[in-house]
Structures are given as structure tokens and as C-alpha cells.
Design a protein around this motif. Structure first.
Motif, PDB file in Angstrom:
ATOM      1  N   GLY A 215     113.162  54.334 -17.818  1.00  0.00           N
ATOM      2  CA  GLY A 215     112.527  53.706 -18.962  1.00  0.00           C
ATOM      3  C   GLY A 215     112.004  52.322 -18.678  1.00  0.00           C
ATOM      4  N   ARG A 216     111.498  51.722 -19.745  1.00  0.00           N
ATOM      5  CA  ARG A 216     110.966  50.358 -19.711  1.00  0.00           C
ATOM      6  C   ARG A 216     111.488  49.619 -20.934  1.00  0.00           C
ATOM      7  NH1 ARG A 216     104.907  47.896 -18.994  1.00  0.00           N
ATOM      8  NH2 ARG A 216     105.104  46.152 -20.454  1.00  0.00           N
ATOM      9  N   ILE A 217     111.959  48.402 -20.692  1.00  0.00           N
ATOM     10  CA  ILE A 217     112.459  47.547 -21.765  1.00  0.00           C
ATOM     11  C   ILE A 217     111.625  46.267 -21.777  1.00  0.00           C
ATOM     12  CG2 ILE A 217     114.425  46.252 -22.658  1.00  0.00           C
ATOM     13  CD1 ILE A 217     116.243  48.240 -21.203  1.00  0.00           C
ATOM     14  N   ASN A 218     110.916  46.026 -22.863  1.00  0.00           N
ATOM     15  CA  ASN A 218     110.109  44.818 -22.992  1.00  0.00           C
ATOM     16  C   ASN A 218     110.975  43.649 -23.436  1.00  0.00           C
ATOM     17  OD1 ASN A 218     107.715  46.249 -22.375  1.00  0.00           O
ATOM     18  ND2 ASN A 218     107.578  46.948 -24.499  1.00  0.00           N
ATOM     19  N   ILE A 219     110.817  42.537 -22.747  1.00  0.00           N
ATOM     20  CA  ILE A 219     111.569  41.313 -23.055  1.00  0.00           C
ATOM     21  C   ILE A 219     110.546  40.203 -23.233  1.00  0.00           C
ATOM     22  CG2 ILE A 219     113.421  39.774 -22.315  1.00  0.00           C
ATOM     23  CD1 ILE A 219     114.284  42.035 -20.375  1.00  0.00           C
ATOM     24  N   ALA A 220     110.115  39.986 -24.496  1.00  0.00           N
ATOM     25  CA  ALA A 220     108.996  39.089 -24.776  1.00  0.00           C
ATOM     26  C   ALA A 220     107.795  39.574 -23.967  1.00  0.00           C
ATOM     27  CB  ALA A 220     109.369  37.645 -24.472  1.00  0.00           C
ATOM     28  N   ASP A 221     107.170  38.711 -23.147  1.00  0.00           N
ATOM     29  CA  ASP A 221     106.033  39.147 -22.335  1.00  0.00           C
ATOM     30  C   ASP A 221     106.463  39.834 -21.044  1.00  0.00           C
ATOM     31  OD1 ASP A 221     104.198  38.127 -24.164  1.00  0.00           O
ATOM     32  OD2 ASP A 221     104.190  36.152 -23.220  1.00  0.00           O
ATOM     33  N   ASP A 222     107.744  39.747 -20.695  1.00  0.00           N
ATOM     34  CA  ASP A 222     108.256  40.346 -19.469  1.00  0.00           C
ATOM     35  C   ASP A 222     108.671  41.787 -19.725  1.00  0.00           C
ATOM     36  OD1 ASP A 222     107.874  37.790 -18.585  1.00  0.00           O
ATOM     37  OD2 ASP A 222     109.997  37.347 -18.257  1.00  0.00           O
ATOM     38  N   ASN A 223     109.055  42.487 -18.668  1.00  0.00           N
ATOM     39  CA  ASN A 223     109.584  43.841 -18.835  1.00  0.00           C
ATOM     40  C   ASN A 223     110.542  44.184 -17.709  1.00  0.00           C
ATOM     41  OD1 ASN A 223     108.087  45.641 -16.688  1.00  0.00           O
ATOM     42  ND2 ASN A 223     106.491  44.353 -17.611  1.00  0.00           N
ATOM     43  N   LEU A 224     111.472  45.061 -18.036  1.00  0.00           N
ATOM     44  CA  LEU A 224     112.455  45.582 -17.093  1.00  0.00           C
ATOM     45  C   LEU A 224     112.261  47.087 -17.006  1.00  0.00           C
ATOM     46  CD1 LEU A 224     115.083  45.026 -15.371  1.00  0.00           C
ATOM     47  CD2 LEU A 224     116.349  45.675 -17.437  1.00  0.00           C
ATOM     48  N   LYS A 225     112.048  47.608 -15.787  1.00  0.00           N
ATOM     49  CA  LYS A 225     111.898  49.047 -15.577  1.00  0.00           C
ATOM     50  C   LYS A 225     113.050  49.548 -14.710  1.00  0.00           C
ATOM     51  CE  LYS A 225     106.846  49.004 -15.963  1.00  0.00           C
ATOM     52  NZ  LYS A 225     105.558  49.317 -15.299  1.00  0.00           N
ATOM     53  N   PHE A 226     113.529  50.751 -15.017  1.00  0.00           N
ATOM     54  CA  PHE A 226     114.685  51.278 -14.303  1.00  0.00           C
ATOM     55  C   PHE A 226     114.578  52.785 -14.167  1.00  0.00           C
ATOM     56  CE2 PHE A 226     115.692  51.660 -18.744  1.00  0.00           C
ATOM     57  CZ  PHE A 226     116.338  52.877 -18.846  1.00  0.00           C
ATOM     58  N   SER A 227     115.333  53.331 -13.226  1.00  0.00           N
ATOM     59  CA  SER A 227     115.381  54.779 -13.050  1.00  0.00           C
ATOM     60  C   SER A 227     116.638  55.164 -12.291  1.00  0.00           C
ATOM     61  CB  SER A 227     114.150  55.272 -12.281  1.00  0.00           C
ATOM     62  OG  SER A 227     114.166  56.672 -12.165  1.00  0.00           O
ATOM     63  N   LEU A 228     117.254  56.248 -12.706  1.00  0.00           N
ATOM     64  CA  LEU A 228     118.393  56.861 -12.017  1.00  0.00           C
ATOM     65  C   LEU A 228     118.058  58.327 -11.806  1.00  0.00           C
ATOM     66  CD1 LEU A 228     121.318  56.862 -10.930  1.00  0.00           C
ATOM     67  CD2 LEU A 228     122.076  57.344 -13.274  1.00  0.00           C
ATOM     68  N   ILE A 229     118.062  58.758 -10.552  1.00  0.00           N
ATOM     69  CA  ILE A 229     117.743  60.135 -10.200  1.00  0.00           C
ATOM     70  C   ILE A 229     118.884  60.698  -9.368  1.00  0.00           C
ATOM     71  CG2 ILE A 229     116.060  61.674  -9.118  1.00  0.00           C
ATOM     72  CD1 ILE A 229     114.834  58.260  -9.343  1.00  0.00           C
ATOM     73  N   SER A 230     119.329  61.912  -9.665  1.00  0.00           N
ATOM     74  CA  SER A 230     120.387  62.521  -8.877  1.00  0.00           C
ATOM     75  C   SER A 230     120.267  64.035  -8.936  1.00  0.00           C
ATOM     76  CB  SER A 230     121.771  62.087  -9.396  1.00  0.00           C
ATOM     77  OG  SER A 230     122.800  62.541  -8.538  1.00  0.00           O
ATOM     78  N   GLY A 231     120.573  64.693  -7.814  1.00  0.00           N
ATOM     79  CA  GLY A 231     120.536  66.144  -7.830  1.00  0.00           C
ATOM     80  C   GLY A 231     120.552  66.738  -6.435  1.00  0.00           C
ATOM     81  N   SER A 232     120.361  68.051  -6.375  1.00  0.00           N
ATOM     82  CA  SER A 232     120.388  68.790  -5.112  1.00  0.00           C
ATOM     83  C   SER A 232     118.995  69.311  -4.786  1.00  0.00           C
ATOM     84  CB  SER A 232     121.365  69.964  -5.204  1.00  0.00           C
ATOM     85  OG  SER A 232     120.987  70.852  -6.253  1.00  0.00           O
ATOM     86  N   GLY A 233     118.735  69.459  -3.481  1.00  0.00           N
ATOM     87  CA  GLY A 233     117.496  70.060  -3.030  1.00  0.00           C
ATOM     88  C   GLY A 233     116.228  69.334  -3.408  1.00  0.00           C
ATOM     89  N   LEU A 234     116.281  68.015  -3.587  1.00  0.00           N
ATOM     90  CA  LEU A 234     115.090  67.289  -4.029  1.00  0.00           C
ATOM     91  C   LEU A 234     113.985  67.306  -2.976  1.00  0.00           C
ATOM     92  CD1 LEU A 234     116.769  64.337  -5.926  1.00  0.00           C
ATOM     93  CD2 LEU A 234     115.062  65.886  -6.877  1.00  0.00           C
ATOM     94  N   GLY A 235     114.330  67.158  -1.712  1.00  0.00           N
ATOM     95  CA  GLY A 235     113.341  67.294  -0.647  1.00  0.00           C
ATOM     96  C   GLY A 235     112.087  66.498  -0.906  1.00  0.00           C
ATOM     97  N   GLY A 236     110.932  67.188  -1.014  1.00  0.00           N
ATOM     98  CA  GLY A 236     109.644  66.530  -1.172  1.00  0.00           C
ATOM     99  C   GLY A 236     109.458  65.777  -2.465  1.00  0.00           C
TER     100      GLY A 236
END
Length: 345
Positions: A215-236
Motif C-alpha cells: 500500500g501507500r500512506i500519504n503523510i502531508a505532501d510525503d508518502n510511505l510505500k510498503f510491500s510484504l510478499i511471501s510464498g512458494s514457487g515464485l520464480g519469475g
């Protein structure tokens, strides 16, 4: 009451041509990559032992430059229509024009080659580096996707071309839910693959599952972006396949396991000046063996006084760790100064 037939005048159609020219100037204080300079904007080059001494090297490239044609028709008898064809000189294996996107949309239905539904484009940080930060889900392929609007939220369901199976017999299935909030957006995705591998001697299949929360969290004019990915067989799907989706050296198919986390903060100094710090790390194992952590840091400054025109500078540090599951003789490192100029049209 008779209803008058739809006429061509009732249909609003338009064509547009756009793209950009981007030139990158790369100086490597240290680069343990093995690949040629042609594609080394991407950190995927940190994938095997260094082939030659590339410390202190300078590289200049304009391969990322791209062209896009788009058509839209609204008010047709079958709904709103859209078609897009886009290419660049970077995506393929040689310096020729390569297809990035080719898809059509009929209202909420998308058919063709475009971004995988497992991606969250709104959570991608602004970097000069075109494709290689760690913990990145990045894939374009042919798919059939249906989008279900739910007020400020959307549910997307897709069947996509498999990218990790040698003998695919069913599509990869993806579901993505995105909610727009007063502070930005949140998105969750689920990926299911059936991976088939076989030859004249042996064959096997396995089901692979992965999830993403971002997601993305707006902080006034700034922003914080984050991601968590986990799993099997992701490969490409993850980091351009720097870790294989599976191992079939034994009697049965063994899927890799990967987890990636990324965090990016963008500070806006003024309407024309901004900076992004992006930190990311991926861990992976295959058949019980540690495949080596991959971590990266990007810190940039972008000057954008006129919207179509950008100048920027970025510092990049990346490391792929030597581990029992890879062939590295030592940790592979990249320390780079990346400058660019970009004009969109």
C-alpha cells in the motif's frame, strides 16, 4: 416509444501517441555482476560470480526510452473500449523495439499482454534504476482479467499465462483486492500456480501459493510505500527469477520459498524537488538450502520543474549473500551512482 438507433456521432473515439526519451549514466564504484552492460540497470546482474573486473566502469544507455499508442471509444453498443500497444528498447534480449503491452479493454474486462494482476503498481517507489530493486514483484504477460468495482474498492480476478511451469495445462490464477482510503490505499493479492515439469524419464507437478500485502500512506505532501510478499514457487514473479521456482534434481518437485519486504519513503521538498529512500530485502530457500539474502538500498533526488522533464541522481547499494544454495564464492556487491534525464511527450 421507439428508440433511435445509435449513430457514429454518439461514439466518442480518440487516438493518442505518447512515450518518453530517457538516458541513464551509470558509474560503478563496485560491481560484481557477470552480465553485460546492456541490461545492467537491473540488479538481476548480481546472479553469478563476477566474470570480469567492473570496478570504476562508466556506462551510458538510452534503451529504456519507449513509445505508446492508445485508442479509446466511449458510448459504443458494447460499452467503453480501449486498446494499448507499447514498447521500448530495454525489455528484450537485444537492442530492438520490444513489446511491453498489447491489450484491449471492454468496460471491466481486460484481455492481452499487460501487468500481472499480482502486482500493486501504486506501491512501486520512484527510482532511477529501471527494474532491479530487491523484493520486487514485476511481470508483464498475457491474461484475461475482470475488475469488479465496489465503491472506493475494487476486486480483480484473473487467469494469466504461466511463467514457471515447463508444461502448463492451467493458467495462473490471481485475485487482488484494493481499497482506497483517506490516507492512500491498501492492497492484498493471492497467487495460485500449478507447476508441471516432466521429461521422458520423470514428471511431477505441485501447487504453489503466494500472497502480497502492500500500500501507500500519504503523510502531508510525503508518502510511505510498503510491500510484504511471501510464498512458494515464485520464480519469475520475484526479482526477475533470480531464485528458481523449483528444483527437480530428486524424485519429486521441490518448490522454492521466498519472502520479500520493501519500504520506501518519499519526501517532497517543493513542487519541483523530491527524494525517495527505498530499502528492501528478500530471503529464499530451495530444497532446504539457503539461497542467499538479497538486499538493496536506493536513495535519489529528482528535479522536476516542468512536469514532462525530469533530472535525477541516485545512489544504489545492493548485496547478494553467498550461501549453501548458490554458487557464489563470496558475497556479490553493487555500489553505483546513477544519473538520468527524462523527457515525456
Amino acid at each position: 416509444m421507439a428508440v433511435s438507433p445509435l449513430t457514429q456521432a454518439d461514439i466518442d473515439s480518440s487516438n493518442s501517441f505518447s512515450g518518453y526519451v530517457k538516458t541513464d549514466i551509470l558509474f560503478d564504484a563496485e560491481n560484481d555482476a557477470s552480465a553485460s552492460h546492456t541490461r545492467n540497470q537491473s540488479l538481476i546482474t548480481l546472479n553469478e560470480n563476477e566474470a570480469e573486473n567492473e570496478e570504476g566502469d562508466l556506462n551510458m544507455s538510452s534503451l529504456e526510452s519507449r513509445l505508446k499508442f492508445a485508442h479509446t471509444s466511449t458510448g459504443t453498443p458494447v460499452g467503453n473500449l480501449k486498446a494499448v500497444i507499447e514498447g521500448d528498447f530495454f525489455s528484450g534480449s537485444s537492442s530492438v523495439f520490444n513489446l511491453r503491452h498489447a491489450y484491449l479493454q471492454q468496460d471491466n474486462l481486460t484481455i492481452g499482454r499487460t501487468w500481472s494482476t499480482f502486482m500493486d503498481l501504486g506501491a512501486l517507489a520512484e527510482t532511477a534504476d529501471f527494474g532491479g530493486p530487491a523484493a520486487r514483484i514485476f511481470s508483464r504477460k498475457s491474461l484475461v482479467r475482470y475488475t469488479i468495482p465496489m465503491g472506493n474498492n475494487t476486486l480483480e480476478l484473473a487467469a494469466e499465462q504461466p511463467i514457471n511451469s515447463e508444461d502448463p495445462d492451467v493458467p495462473d490464477l490471481v485475485a487482488k483486492y484494493t481499497t482506497k482510503t483517506g490516507f492512500g490505499h491498501l492492497s492484498a493479492g493471492i497467487l495460485m500456480q500449478k507447476i508441471n515439469v516432466g521429461d521422458e524419464v520423470k514428471d511431477d507437478s505441485a501447487m504453489a501459493f503466494a500472497g502480497r500485502f502492500s500500500g501507500r500512506i500519504n503523510i502531508a505532501d510525503d508518502n510511505l510505500k510498503f510491500s510484504l510478499i511471501s510464498g512458494s514457487g515464485l520464480g519469475g514473479y520475484m526479482n526477475f527469477g533470480d531464485v528458481a521456482a523449483y528444483d527437480f534434481s530428486g524424485d519429486s518437485l521441490e518448490l522454492s520459498k521466498q519472502t520479500g519486504v520493501k519500504l520506501a519513503y518519499q519526501h517532497v521538498f517543493s513542487p519541483s524537488l523530491r527524494s525517495t529512500l527505498r530499502l528492501a530485502k528478500t530471503t529464499a530457500s530451495l530444497d532446504g538450502n539457503d539461497m542467499g539474502d538479497f538486499s538493496s538500498m536506493h536513495l535519489n533526488l529528482v528535479y522536476n520543474a516542468y512536469q514532462p522533464l525530469k533530472y535525477g541522481v541516485e545512489l544504489i547499494k545492493a548485496t547478494k549473500k553467498q550461501a549453501e544454495g548458490n554458487t557464489f564464492t563470496e558475497d556479490l556487491k553493487l555500489n553505483r551512482l546513477h544519473m538520468f534525464a527524462k523527457l515525456a511527450f
